[in-house]
Design a protein around this motif. Structure first.
Motif, PDB file in Angstrom:
ATOM      1  N   LYS A 148       0.854  -1.185   0.000  1.00 56.34           N
ATOM      2  CA  LYS A 148       0.000   0.000   0.000  1.00 56.34           C
ATOM      3  C   LYS A 148       0.892   1.238   0.000  1.00 56.34           C
ATOM      4  CE  LYS A 148      -3.624   2.368   2.574  1.00 56.34           C
ATOM      5  NZ  LYS A 148      -2.985   3.676   2.499  1.00 56.34           N
ATOM      6  N   ALA A 149       0.530   2.220  -0.768  1.00 56.68           N
ATOM      7  CA  ALA A 149       1.292   3.465  -0.833  1.00 56.68           C
ATOM      8  C   ALA A 149       1.350   4.109   0.545  1.00 56.68           C
ATOM      9  CB  ALA A 149       0.653   4.423  -1.831  1.00 56.68           C
ATOM     10  N   GLY A 150       2.512   4.658   0.883  1.00 55.05           N
ATOM     11  CA  GLY A 150       2.677   5.372   2.144  1.00 55.05           C
ATOM     12  C   GLY A 150       2.578   4.507   3.375  1.00 55.05           C
ATOM     13  N   SER A 151       3.010   3.243   3.291  1.00 60.33           N
ATOM     14  CA  SER A 151       2.739   2.342   4.413  1.00 60.33           C
ATOM     15  C   SER A 151       3.959   1.679   5.043  1.00 60.33           C
ATOM     16  CB  SER A 151       1.760   1.251   3.962  1.00 60.33           C
ATOM     17  OG  SER A 151       2.405   0.362   3.056  1.00 60.33           O
ATOM     18  N   VAL A 152       5.176   2.086   4.718  1.00 59.18           N
ATOM     19  CA  VAL A 152       6.325   1.485   5.397  1.00 59.18           C
ATOM     20  C   VAL A 152       6.255   1.944   6.858  1.00 59.18           C
ATOM     21  CG1 VAL A 152       8.847   1.414   5.550  1.00 59.18           C
ATOM     22  CG2 VAL A 152       7.733   1.363   3.310  1.00 59.18           C
ATOM     23  N   PRO A 153       6.064   1.008   7.795  1.00 59.33           N
ATOM     24  CA  PRO A 153       5.773   1.393   9.174  1.00 59.33           C
ATOM     25  C   PRO A 153       6.874   2.193   9.875  1.00 59.33           C
ATOM     26  CG  PRO A 153       5.920  -1.004   8.961  1.00 59.33           C
ATOM     27  CD  PRO A 153       6.074  -0.422   7.594  1.00 59.33           C
ATOM     28  N   ASP A 154       8.128   1.951   9.524  1.00 62.52           N
ATOM     29  CA  ASP A 154       9.207   2.650  10.222  1.00 62.52           C
ATOM     30  C   ASP A 154       9.755   3.836   9.424  1.00 62.52           C
ATOM     31  OD1 ASP A 154      10.265   0.914   8.326  1.00 62.52           O
ATOM     32  OD2 ASP A 154      11.991   0.346   9.533  1.00 62.52           O
ATOM     33  N   PHE A 155       8.941   4.347   8.494  1.00 67.45           N
ATOM     34  CA  PHE A 155       9.321   5.540   7.740  1.00 67.45           C
ATOM     35  C   PHE A 155       8.344   6.662   8.069  1.00 67.45           C
ATOM     36  CE2 PHE A 155       9.273   8.382   4.057  1.00 67.45           C
ATOM     37  CZ  PHE A 155      10.614   8.740   4.050  1.00 67.45           C
ATOM     38  N   TYR A 171       6.654  10.481   5.016  1.00 67.41           N
ATOM     39  CA  TYR A 171       5.655  10.572   3.955  1.00 67.41           C
ATOM     40  C   TYR A 171       4.889  11.889   4.010  1.00 67.41           C
ATOM     41  CZ  TYR A 171       6.043   5.525   3.077  1.00 67.41           C
ATOM     42  OH  TYR A 171       6.490   4.271   2.765  1.00 67.41           O
ATOM     43  N   SER A 172       4.544  12.412   2.836  1.00 67.44           N
ATOM     44  CA  SER A 172       3.633  13.552   2.767  1.00 67.44           C
ATOM     45  C   SER A 172       2.235  13.068   3.154  1.00 67.44           C
ATOM     46  CB  SER A 172       3.597  14.114   1.341  1.00 67.44           C
ATOM     47  OG  SER A 172       3.032  13.158   0.456  1.00 67.44           O
ATOM     48  N   ASP A 173       1.367  14.001   3.527  1.00 69.89           N
ATOM     49  CA  ASP A 173      -0.011  13.625   3.850  1.00 69.89           C
ATOM     50  C   ASP A 173      -0.680  12.947   2.669  1.00 69.89           C
ATOM     51  OD1 ASP A 173       0.152  14.544   6.454  1.00 69.89           O
ATOM     52  OD2 ASP A 173      -0.683  16.520   5.966  1.00 69.89           O
ATOM     53  N   THR A 203       3.617  15.925  -2.812  1.00 75.32           N
ATOM     54  CA  THR A 203       4.589  14.914  -2.406  1.00 75.32           C
ATOM     55  C   THR A 203       5.904  15.564  -1.994  1.00 75.32           C
ATOM     56  OG1 THR A 203       5.788  12.929  -3.062  1.00 75.32           O
ATOM     57  CG2 THR A 203       5.410  14.560  -4.781  1.00 75.32           C
ATOM     58  N   ARG A 204       6.625  14.879  -1.154  1.00 78.97           N
ATOM     59  CA  ARG A 204       7.941  15.369  -0.741  1.00 78.97           C
ATOM     60  C   ARG A 204       9.035  14.892  -1.698  1.00 78.97           C
ATOM     61  NH1 ARG A 204       6.732  14.293   5.531  1.00 78.97           N
ATOM     62  NH2 ARG A 204       5.523  16.194   5.861  1.00 78.97           N
ATOM     63  N   MET A 205       8.666  14.105  -2.687  1.00 80.73           N
ATOM     64  CA  MET A 205       9.648  13.612  -3.648  1.00 80.73           C
ATOM     65  C   MET A 205       9.842  14.673  -4.732  1.00 80.73           C
ATOM     66  SD  MET A 205      10.072   9.897  -5.212  1.00 80.73           S
ATOM     67  CE  MET A 205      10.789   9.634  -6.816  1.00 80.73           C
ATOM     68  N   THR A 206      10.531  15.698  -4.333  1.00 81.79           N
ATOM     69  CA  THR A 206      10.855  16.809  -5.228  1.00 81.79           C
ATOM     70  C   THR A 206      12.304  17.180  -4.965  1.00 81.79           C
ATOM     71  OG1 THR A 206      10.066  18.389  -3.606  1.00 81.79           O
ATOM     72  CG2 THR A 206       8.481  17.693  -5.271  1.00 81.79           C
ATOM     73  N   GLY A 207      12.715  18.318  -5.342  1.00 76.48           N
ATOM     74  CA  GLY A 207      14.083  18.749  -5.076  1.00 76.48           C
ATOM     75  C   GLY A 207      15.070  18.074  -6.005  1.00 76.48           C
ATOM     76  N   ALA A 208      15.853  17.140  -5.476  1.00 72.39           N
ATOM     77  CA  ALA A 208      16.895  16.465  -6.260  1.00 72.39           C
ATOM     78  C   ALA A 208      16.307  15.521  -7.304  1.00 72.39           C
ATOM     79  CB  ALA A 208      17.833  15.688  -5.342  1.00 72.39           C
ATOM     80  N   PHE A 209      15.060  15.107  -7.119  1.00 70.64           N
ATOM     81  CA  PHE A 209      14.471  14.157  -8.064  1.00 70.64           C
ATOM     82  C   PHE A 209      14.177  14.823  -9.398  1.00 70.64           C
ATOM     83  CE2 PHE A 209      10.789  12.223 -10.123  1.00 70.64           C
ATOM     84  CZ  PHE A 209      11.296  10.953 -10.325  1.00 70.64           C
ATOM     85  N   ARG A 210      14.572  14.143 -10.461  1.00 69.92           N
ATOM     86  CA  ARG A 210      14.232  14.555 -11.827  1.00 69.92           C
ATOM     87  C   ARG A 210      13.346  13.469 -12.424  1.00 69.92           C
ATOM     88  NH1 ARG A 210      19.552  13.929 -12.274  1.00 69.92           N
ATOM     89  NH2 ARG A 210      19.252  12.731 -14.177  1.00 69.92           N
ATOM     90  N   ALA A 211      12.237  13.859 -12.975  1.00 73.53           N
ATOM     91  CA  ALA A 211      11.330  12.891 -13.599  1.00 73.53           C
ATOM     92  C   ALA A 211      12.085  12.058 -14.625  1.00 73.53           C
ATOM     93  CB  ALA A 211      10.175  13.612 -14.269  1.00 73.53           C
TER      94      ALA A 211
END
Length: 138
Positions: free
Chosen positions: A61-68, A71-73, A101-109
């Protein structure tokens, strides 16, 4: 006469098999190279870094790694499961799939569809040899 034809066929078949194996190996290497270039700064397969671990992502499930906790809302509240198609859409444009999403910044599509598929296949292999677990950024 038949042994000669069979022998020639065997050689041709062996060449085709070697070529296919070589192509698969180069595809796997390209997927690893892409992961190194585009993902490893934030992600690992077996542990969380700045981004969540990617091992076992397909079917999760998206956004579900318990020890992370990063995640953005939008991702925490996503109601879908990661599939190859969803990963493909995500790495093509994460902000389109999950605004905020917080996956921005250094990430390039990843614009190239073949590169996206190679990345997805690499992640699915769950190869932890590249993991930088325990190595902190900055």
């Amino acid at each position: 006469m038949k042994p000669i034809v069979f022998g020639g066929t065997s050689v041709a078949l062996a060449l085709c098999v070697n070529f296919a194996a070589s192509g698969a190996e180069s595809s796997a290497q390209r997927g690893e190279d892409l992961f190194r270039e585009r993902c490893i700064v934030c992600h690992a397969i077996g542990c969380n870094r700045t981004g969540p671990k990617l091992g076992g992502v397909v079917g999760r499930k998206a956004g579900s790694v318990p020890d992370f906790a990063g995640y953005s809302d939008g991702l925490k509240n996503a109601s879908w499961t990661w599939t190859e198609e969803m990963l493909n859409r995500w790495i093509a444009d994460p902000t389109k799939l999950v605004p905020g999403t917080r996956m921005t910044g250094a990430f390039r599509a990843v614009d190239n569809a073949e590169d996206r598929q190679l990345l997805i296949q690499f992640v699915k292999r769950a190869d932890t040899s590249l993991d930088l677990c325990g190595v902190r950024r900055g």
